[in-house]
Structure formats: structure tokens, C-alpha cells
Design an enzyme around this catalytic site. Structure first.
Site, PDB file in Angstrom:
ATOM      1  N   GLU A 498       8.504   2.537   7.011  1.00 20.54           N
ATOM      2  CA  GLU A 498       7.173   3.144   7.072  1.00 20.54           C
ATOM      3  C   GLU A 498       6.692   3.242   8.521  1.00 20.54           C
ATOM      4  OE1 GLU A 498       2.947   2.010   5.078  1.00 20.54           O
ATOM      5  OE2 GLU A 498       4.694   1.744   3.814  1.00 20.54           O
ATOM      6  N   TRP A 563      -8.987   6.795   7.544  1.00 18.62           N
ATOM      7  CA  TRP A 563      -7.817   7.477   8.082  1.00 18.62           C
ATOM      8  C   TRP A 563      -8.269   8.794   8.742  1.00 18.62           C
ATOM      9  CZ3 TRP A 563      -7.761   3.677   4.763  1.00 18.62           C
ATOM     10  CH2 TRP A 563      -6.660   2.813   4.734  1.00 18.62           C
ATOM     11  N   GLU A 782       0.384  -7.657   8.504  1.00 22.88           N
ATOM     12  CA  GLU A 782      -0.253  -6.588   7.730  1.00 22.88           C
ATOM     13  C   GLU A 782      -1.209  -7.158   6.692  1.00 22.88           C
ATOM     14  OE1 GLU A 782       1.115  -2.690   5.128  1.00 22.88           O
ATOM     15  OE2 GLU A 782       2.480  -4.392   5.322  1.00 22.88           O
ATOM     16  N   HIS A 804       1.850  -5.865  12.353  1.00 24.22           N
ATOM     17  CA  HIS A 804       0.837  -4.818  12.235  1.00 24.22           C
ATOM     18  C   HIS A 804      -0.299  -5.164  13.197  1.00 24.22           C
ATOM     19  CE1 HIS A 804       2.326  -2.606   8.797  1.00 24.22           C
ATOM     20  NE2 HIS A 804       1.163  -2.015   8.598  1.00 24.22           N
TER      21      HIS A 804
END
Length: 904
Positions: A498, A563, A782, A804
Site C-alpha cells: 500500500e 483526504w 499506523e 506511518h
């Protein structure tokens, strides 16, 4: 006083005290510390700027009544021409992004700049050190090469053999200068006469290739000789045609054939030139399958040294069995000069332990988790003997925890030709701390392997150190996670399948990123692609560069809060740290696109709770720790609350940007829109008694920090009290996911609940920031509980990363509240010094290199004396408002020693 500064290496590992210079007459020393073009540090090769702005930093504060002005000396010349010099007088206060003061630069022109000051008696200081800039091939008509690649048939699936290309040529004399301009469909590395060109890897980097393809410029003058020469090119799949993405991924996203563009411009002492280019009609350009049998960014690389051909990139090599190259389509107008730094080595380290793990197998612990590759000293191998290396971030029950990697196996394989040598994979990169080596023929010794960490070569700008070593480790982890994921683009993780430029992660982390490193060029480059992909796919994509991965992703992107808000939050973070209105102006069109689109999804009351044709739904407070491990979007906070709060914030920032840019029509329009959304938020989600419909840490944090309750003091006070109570009820553990985490500590602090903020920050219970530290983390995770207290990996549908940066957004609060350094205006012209000591943290040292110079702040609290001691170095052009308890005073450029009565 004697203020102290920090001289710290690129990774921030070493710490050396050094005195900051005191005030001097400008003619007694070099008053200019550094000069730079645009956002680019040091000498610049291959710039696309015809009129690069110039900045310079003063070494110490100035006597304003003693300074008459500054002078800029510009020397410039095109290849083969004589150097011209101009000296221009300017206002010494215009030292930040000063407009280019002479005629624009031409293609391939070189310029060098120095600056000095002149006092009121006409006496000049010494010139600063020069900094140089050379433009690239700015005119499309001067781009003379073609994109060429191997002509043989290749499969359109994975595991394709990586090719080599080569050409020999003669030069009539030793060059006075030579430049290699290089790019590729795929990844490329060049060799000239057997020597690797440049120190970068993964060239040309990842962009939206259909819109632009970066080409890089190299000074290769010293590589060439006045006789036979050879240029060799390695090619790899990279992001262009390699497998990308999750759920099985996808290959050939941009094309299924590799190619390279190379142009070598050679200038002789007499001013004449030769140009060598990639060209399919030039039959001396040939291709051959090299020793890289296959290479994938996630899968790893297989190298067979038996396929090496010694001297292939040197003159005199017999390439009779090599094949002609073929031309590939290329629009030379899409070749673009980079504004972000290349990916280079940023650190290296030896193993902290090597344990035998079966016959001819060894488990290596490199000590830290980061983006890196292993370099082996190959010895004692027979011909055909192989070894493999698999990489992982953590161990589980003493074995590599590979399940989180999904299809990103991270396995490298080397087959020996029987010769001793050194080997490091070339076109792959891994996120790991541990590696399992299998098939090593003898004892694996520490000197046999070194880890080389890579990242985009950003200039470090922020450091923080406190009296609490756990906090210092957390800060180091945040820096390491950022370095690991700022690799050509801002990715979410460096290990699993990812590794994409997720927009939500950087939307939240951008202010922290701008505090730690100079990211203006890096993020501005990525924002260019964000703008392009937004036009192409109908909204701000979930990751950039964007490509639909299959039937489960529709070709048209659908607006997603947080986002999509990256279109506003990232430009704002860059602008606030840099003060660069020109760059902001270039990005504002993207801001408008997002605000206008989402405005159409609002209900009449201003709440974002609808979106025609929605498929996936909002993600809300993604990875809320109360959500089930297998349903990360099932947060306690209502998704429409989160979406509305973020859009209110984005609309308000869009208005502020418009104000600073002088765009009055947008300033008023978006201010009214922000008010409308804010009123809808309060009406829909806040009760008359102040209790919110989502009674969560996230909901109150967003309402407070985004200013949605500023016009309702009673509601804001209640929200602060309720948030503090929720934190206490959870025994000072975090109850927020992506959406709320950056703002929970600032919201507590802003509403007067400093104790709750510190106790939450310093907790090592799960979930918390220091829980990760207590579990031995060297990067940020994460999930809050990526590793469970029992040492098991949180399986969570296979979605667990130990590298992350999103949760590292807490560093913004660490700098502003714990460190006491608060920005007040774009570019740090004005800022606050407002440390808030509490509990076990008794001192802190903060440094931030701004566009105007370095702010150096140290505070120490002595509880037995009831006093707070502050040492501060303020750069010329800045001023600071010191706020300590009830005290407030303004200080200007210089070094200051301040003592305040203070009770923690």
C-alpha cells in the site's frame, strides 16, 4: 547572555553546543550566513526557473541605523561563453524570496550569486559565499534525444528481466564542461566509463507520468576523457510498469515497455560542443538483458551475477551479441525539471545483533525500522550459489512478522558468479528492521552487512530535546517515519503493498513535516500532481499519483473528507512555514476546486451529509481505537460531523489564503461559506447544554480547535470541560483516530486543561504515543496498538504498519506547547515564545530553521525557585511575543536571557 545553538547532523543523532555570534558591525565579518535560490539548498543543477528568487540569511542581528542597503552580485554565462557580472543594490530587508533582479536566464545558463551589506558610510562587508544555479534544457527544441528501449518481445506480466543499454563515442578533446540529462520510462541509473553517475536512486521518481516526466541533470565533466568513452544505462520497472497497489495490485499502469532518454552535452575549451543522445537510428545504441533477473518495489529484486558482463559500460567492450534499441513515443514537452530533491542515502548503520537461525540462516536486527536496503560483502560463494534475504518490521515469537506485508514480500535474492564483491539491490527498497538471510555459506559477521537508509534529500529544519528521554525517543521516531515515507512522494508506509501517496495522511501531518524539514519543493511537486489527478478523476483522489485498482474502484473519484481536504491543508501548511505567496498562488486553484465541489454536497443547513452516487461512504475518524480491528471506519464519532467540521476548517482557510493573495471575491465568499457551515455544525451536532451528539474526544477536539465554538464562549468552555472529562474517563488514554488525533492536545491546552493534555501525552498505557515507545518502537505506528501488549501483531484484516507518520502529527503540539515555539504569521516573521511546563518535564530545547534564520529556544523550570529561565536567539527580520503566565513582552532580533516567576 550566551545563547546556545544546535549543530546537528542530517538525522539529528549528534548534538553539539556552539555559540551564536553576537552583534557586530557589518563590515567586521561576513554578515550573510547563507544564500539560496527559491526553496533549494546549496548549488542547483538543472533548474526550470528562468527568474529564480533569491533569499539570504543574516548571521546576526543588525543595527538598523547603520545599514544602508544590500548588494547582490550576479555572475552568469551560457556554455562556451564568457562570464558577465552585475551588481545590484537592493533593500537589505528584502532578503526573503527577493525577485530576480536582472534579465531572465536562458536554457543551460549558469549563474552564481553572492550578497553583501553596505553601511551608512558606504563601506561594504565581505561577500557571502557564492551559491550557483544552472538551468536545464528549457527549450523543447533543444531536447534532441528520443526515448529508446530494448526491441525484444516482453511479457506484460510481472518478473520481467531488467535490460541494460549502452553506447560508445569519441570526444575530440578533454571537455571544459559536460552535462548528462537523464530520464526514463521506469527507473534508470547511468554509468560513464564504468563509474556510476550521481548519488541518487529510484530516478526519475514518481509523478503523474501522463502529465510530466522529470529529467535530472548531472555534471559529468570529470567522468569523460579525450578518447573513447562509453555511456551505460541500467533500467528497472519501478512505478512505471511494476506492480502497484493493494488487493493484488496492478501492473503496466503507465506503459508496458521500459525506455530511457539521455542527452549528453559536451562543451570544449574553445566553446564548441558535441551532443550525444539516445536515438534508435544510431545503431551503436544497443540493449541486452542484464544481471537483474526481476525487480519490484514491493516484491524485491533477484540478481544473478553470472549474467554480469565485465566492462559493459566502458569503451572497447564487445557488444556484438547485443541487440538494437527501439524508439518509444515521447512528448518532449512533458519533460520537466524537478523542484523536489532526489532520493539519496540519508543514513547507514551496522547490525546490533546477528543470530544464527538454522543451517546457513541468520536473523539480523538493524536496530531501527526505516526505509533502507542491505549492502552485503560477498565472499566465500561458489559459482551458482545463492542466498535470499527477507525483510520485516517486527518479530513475532522470534520469527519475521510477514503477514502485514501482504503481497509485498520484500525478498531479495543473489546468485554468485564465484567472485568476491559487494552487492546491494538497485531498483527496490524496503521498510524493515529485521532481515532473515538464508543460504549464507559461512558465518555472517557484522562487517559483512550494512544497512543504507534512503529518503528524499530534504533539508532538516527542526529539532526538539527535553528532560524526558521517552519524549525524545518519540520525537526521533516521528522524524524517522517521515524520512522513511518521504521517498519521491509522501507515502503512508514503506513496507507493504500500500505504498501510495495517501492524501489523508499528509493532510494531517503537513504542519509537522514543515516544522521538521524544508518540504516546500517536495510537497509543491506532489501538489502539482494532485491538481492534475483532481481534474482527471473528478475530485481529489484518495492517493496521488492515482490509478483505479480494479472493479471495486470506480473510475470517477468521490469526494472524501480529510483526504480531499489535503487540497487546502497541505498548501496552507507550506505557506505558513515558508511565507511564499507565489507558491500559494499557484496552488490556490486547487483549493478553489475542492471548496466549490464540496459546497454542492451540503444540505441547506450547511452540513455535509450527502453526496450523489456515493459508494464507499466517509471514513470519518479512521482508526478510532474503539473501532473493531476489522472495521477501521466504524468510529464512535459520526462521519457527517467529522466531514462538516473539516470542511468548515477548509473554507475558513480558503478565505484566509484569498485575503493574503488579494483575492477579495474568494475571501468574502468563503468566509460566508465557513460561517454557514459552522452554524450548521452547531445546530446539528451541539445541544443547547453543550453536549454533542457524538460525545467523543474527537468531536470536542474538532469543535474546539477548528474554532467552531469561538462565538459561543459557554459552549466552548463546556466542550473543554467535557473533553477533559472524557480523557480522565479513559484513564488518560487516546480515544481518537486519524481525524481527531492532531487536535486533541491543542484543544485541551486551548481550553485551560493543561494537566489533562500532559497526562494524556505522557501516558504509556495503550492506546497512547508513549505506549509505542514502551514497546520498543523506533518509528510511529499506523494503529495505536499495531503491536499488542502481549507482543503479538494486531492482525486487523492484515492492515498493520509499524512505520506511518500520521499519528506523529502530535509533534506540532510538542513544538508549540512543550517546546513553547508558536508561529504567529506566515514565514515566521512573528512568533510566540510560550512554554508551558508541567509535571516531569523540566526543560526543553527547540530549534527551527526558518526562511529568515534559525530560532533557538531553551527553557528551564526550577520549581524550588518558582522561576522559568528562557534563552532565545531571534533571527534578523523576526520578532517574538513572550507569554509566560500573566507576563507578556515583545523581543526582537538578537540573543535574550529572560527570567520569569512561574508556578507549574
Amino acid at each position: 547572555m550566551t545563547s546556545q545553538g544546535w549543530e546537528i547532523d542530517r538525522q539529528g543523532k549528534g548534538l553539539t553546543k556552539m555559540p551564536v555570534e553576537s552583534k557586530k558591525r557589518i563590515t567586521e565579518s561576513k554578515p550573510i550566513e547563507t544564500v539560496m535560490f527559491e526553496h533549494m539548498h546549496g548549488n542547483v543543477l538543472g533548474s526550470g526557473q528562468r527568474e529564480p528568487r533569491i533569499s539570504w540569511v543574516y548571521r546576526h542581528e543588525l543595527y538598523e541605523d547603520k545599514v544602508a542597503g544590500a548588494q547582490i552580485r550576479i555572475r552568469r554565462a551560457k556554455p562556451g561563453e564568457e562570464t558577465r557580472e552585475e551588481i545590484i543594490g537592493v533593500d537589505y530587508r528584502g532578503n526573503h524570496l527577493h525577485a530576480w533582479p536582472v534579465e531572465p536566464l536562458e536554457s543551460r545558463e549558469r549563474t552564481s550569486v553572492a550578497v553583501r551589506l553596505v553601511d551608512n558610510k558606504g563601506q561594504a562587508s565581505a561577500w557571502s559565499d557564492e551559491v550557483s544555479l544552472e538551468t536545464g534544457i528549457l527549450e523543447a527544441g533543444d531536447r534532441l534525444g528520443a526515448m529508446v528501449g530494448p526491441g525484444w518481445y516482453e511479457s506484460t506480466t510481472d518478473w520481467r528481466h531488467a535490460p541494460l543499454m549502452r553506447k560508445e563515442f569519441e570526444l575530440k578533446a578533454k571537455p571544459a564542461s559536460a552535462r548528462l540529462y537523464l530520464t526514463a520510462y521506469g527507473l534508470v541509473e547511468a554509468e560513464i566509463n564504468g563509474r556510476k553517475v550521481g548519488s541518487d536512486i529510484l530516478t526519475p521518481g514518481w509523478t503523474s507520468y501522463d502529465d510530466r516526466l522529470l529529467y535530472w541533470t548531472y555534471d559529468v565533466t570529470d567522468y569523460l576523457q579525450n578518447k573513447g568513452n562509453a555511456l551505460g544505462l541500467w533500467l528497472g520497472d519501478g512505478w512505471y510498469r511494476g506492480r502497484l497497489g493493494f488487493r493484488g495490485g496492478k501492473v503496466n499502469i503507465y506503459g508496458d515497455r521500459l525506455g530511457a532518454y539521455a542527452q549528453l552535452n559536451v562543451t570544449y575549451a574553445d566553446g564548441s560542443e558535441d551532443v550525444i543522445v539516445t536515438n534508435a537510428y544510431d545503431k551503436t545504441w544497443k540493449a541486452h538483458k542484464g544481471p537483474i533477473v526481476s525487480s519490484g518495489l514491493c516484491e524485491g529484486e533477484e540478481y544473478d551475477a553470472r549474467l554480469e558482463e565485465q566492462g559493459w559500460s566502458e569503451p572497447g567492450f564487445d557488444d556484438a551479441n547485443w541487440e538494437p534499441v527501439a524508439e518509444l513515443p515521447l512528448d518532449v514537452d512533458k519533460l520537466t525539471e524537478p523542484i523536489a530533491p532526489a532520493v539519496r542515502e540519508i543514513d547507514r548503520h551496522r547490525p546490533v545483533s546477528i543470530q544464527q537461525h538454522g543451517a546457513h540462516a541468520y536473523l539480523i536486527d538493524m536496530g531501527v525500522n526505516c526505509t533502507q536496503r542491505l549492502r552485503f560483502k560477498i565472499h566465500g560463494f561458489n559459482v551458482g550459489q545463492s542466498f535470499t534475504v527477507q525483510h520485516a518490521e517486527v518479530l513475532e515469537d522470534g520469527e519475521l512478522a510477514t503477514a502485514p506485508l501482504r503481497r509485498g514480500h520484500q525478498i531479495d535474492r543473489y546468485t554468485s558468479n564465484g567472485e568476491d564483491t559487494f552487492w546491494e539491490p538497485r531498483f527496490t527498497i524496503h521498510g524493515f528492521r529485521y532481515a532473515l538471510v538464508e543460504g549464507w555459506p559461512s558465518d555472517l559477521e557484522p562487517d559483512d552487512v550494512v544497512a543504507i537508509a534512503y529518503g528524499s534529500d530534504l533539508e532538516r529544519t527542526g529539532w526538539l530535546e527535553t528532560s524526558d528521554e521517552r519524549v525524545n525517543q518519540l520525537h526521533d521516531n516521528i522524524v524517522r517515519s517521515m524520512n522513511s515515507n518521504f521517498v519521491s512522494i509522501p507515502t503512508d508506509c514503506p513496507q507493504r503493498d500500500e505504498r501510495l501517496g495517501w492524501t489523508g495522511d499528509i493532510a494531517l501531518f503537513a504542519p509537522t513535516a514543515a516544522m521538521l524539514f524544508d518540504v516546500e519543493g517536495f510537497l509543491s511537486s506532489w501538489l502539482h500532481d494532485l491538481n492534475v489527478e483532481t481534474d482527471k478523476f473528478g475530485s481529489v483522489p484518495y492517493y496521488v499519483p492515482y490509478f483505479p485498482l480494479g472493479e471495486w474502484q470506480t473510475p470517477k473519484v468521490q469526494a472524501l473528507a480529510i483526504w480531499g481536504d489535503s487540497a487546502v491543508l497541505v498548501p496552507w501548511a507550506i505557506y505558513m512555514d515558508s511565507g511564499d505567496k507565489v507558491m500559494l498562488g499557484k496552488q490556490y486553484n486547487l483549493v478553489v476546486k475542492w471548496i466549490e465541489e464540496v459546497s454542492g454536497y451540503l444540505s441547506p443547513d450547511g452540513v455535509w451529509d450527502r453526496r450523489p452516487g456515493i459508494v464507499y461512504g466517509q471514513l470519518g475518524d479512521w482508526l478510532d481505537p474503539t473501532a473493531p480491528p476489522d472495521d477501521m471506519a466504524k468510529a464512535l464519532t459520526a462521519k457527517e460531523l467529522v466531514a462538516t467540521a473539516y470542511f468548515a476548517r477548509s473554507a475558513r482557510l480558503a478565505s484566509k489564503m484569498a485575503s493574503d493573495l488579494g483575492l477579495v471575491q474568494y475571501q468574502d465568499k468563503y468566509a460566508e461559506l465557513a460561517d454557514h457551515v459552522k452554524d450548521g455544525f452547531i445546530s446539528r451536532f451541539v445541544g443547547e447544554d453543550g453536549l454533542m451528539t457524538s460525545d467523543t474526544q474527537c468531536a470536542y477536539a474538532l469543535a474546539i480547535h477548528f474554532g467552531l465554538l469561538d462565538d459561543h464562549s459557554d459552549l466552548k468552555k463546556f466542550a473543554g470541560r467535557r473533553l477533559a472529562q472524557l480523557v480522565r474517563d479513559r484513564d488518560y488514554t487516546v480515544g481518537t483516530g486519524f481525524a481527531g488525533t492532531p487536535y486533541i492536545l491543542p484543544a485541551l491546552t486551548e481550553t485551560g486543561h493543561l494537566e489533562e493534555a500532559y497526562r494524556l501525552f505522557l501516558s504509556d498505557k495503550c492506546p497512547s504515543w508513549l505506549y509505542q515507545v514502551s514497546m520498543g518502537a523506533t518509528t510511529t505506528w499506523e494503529r495505536w496498538d499495531s503491536m499488542l501488549p502481549n507482543g503479538k501483531v494486531n492482525s486487523g484484516v492484515g492492515m498493520t504498519s509499524f512505520n506511518h507518520y500520521a499519528l506523529g502529527s502530535v509533534a506540532e503540539w510538542m513544538y508549540s506547547t512543550l517546546g513553547g515555539l508558536v508561529m504567529s504569521s506566515p514565514g515566521w516573521h512573528r512568533f510566540k515564545i510560550a512554554p508551558k511546563p508541567w509535571g516531569p518535564i523540566k526543560d526543553a530545547h527547540v530549534v527551527h530553521k526558518t526562511a529568515l534564520g534559525t530560532i533557538d529556544l531553551t527553557w528551564k523550570y526550577k520549581a524550588d525557585e518558582g522561576k522559568l529561565f528562557i534563552d532565545a536567539a531571534i533571527p534578523e527580520g523576526s520578532s517574538a511575543l513572550v507569554e509566560v503566565g500573566e507576563y507578556s513582552n515583545c523581543i526582537h532580533a538578537g540573543m535574550h536571557h529572560l527570567v520569569y516567576e512561574y508556578k507549574s
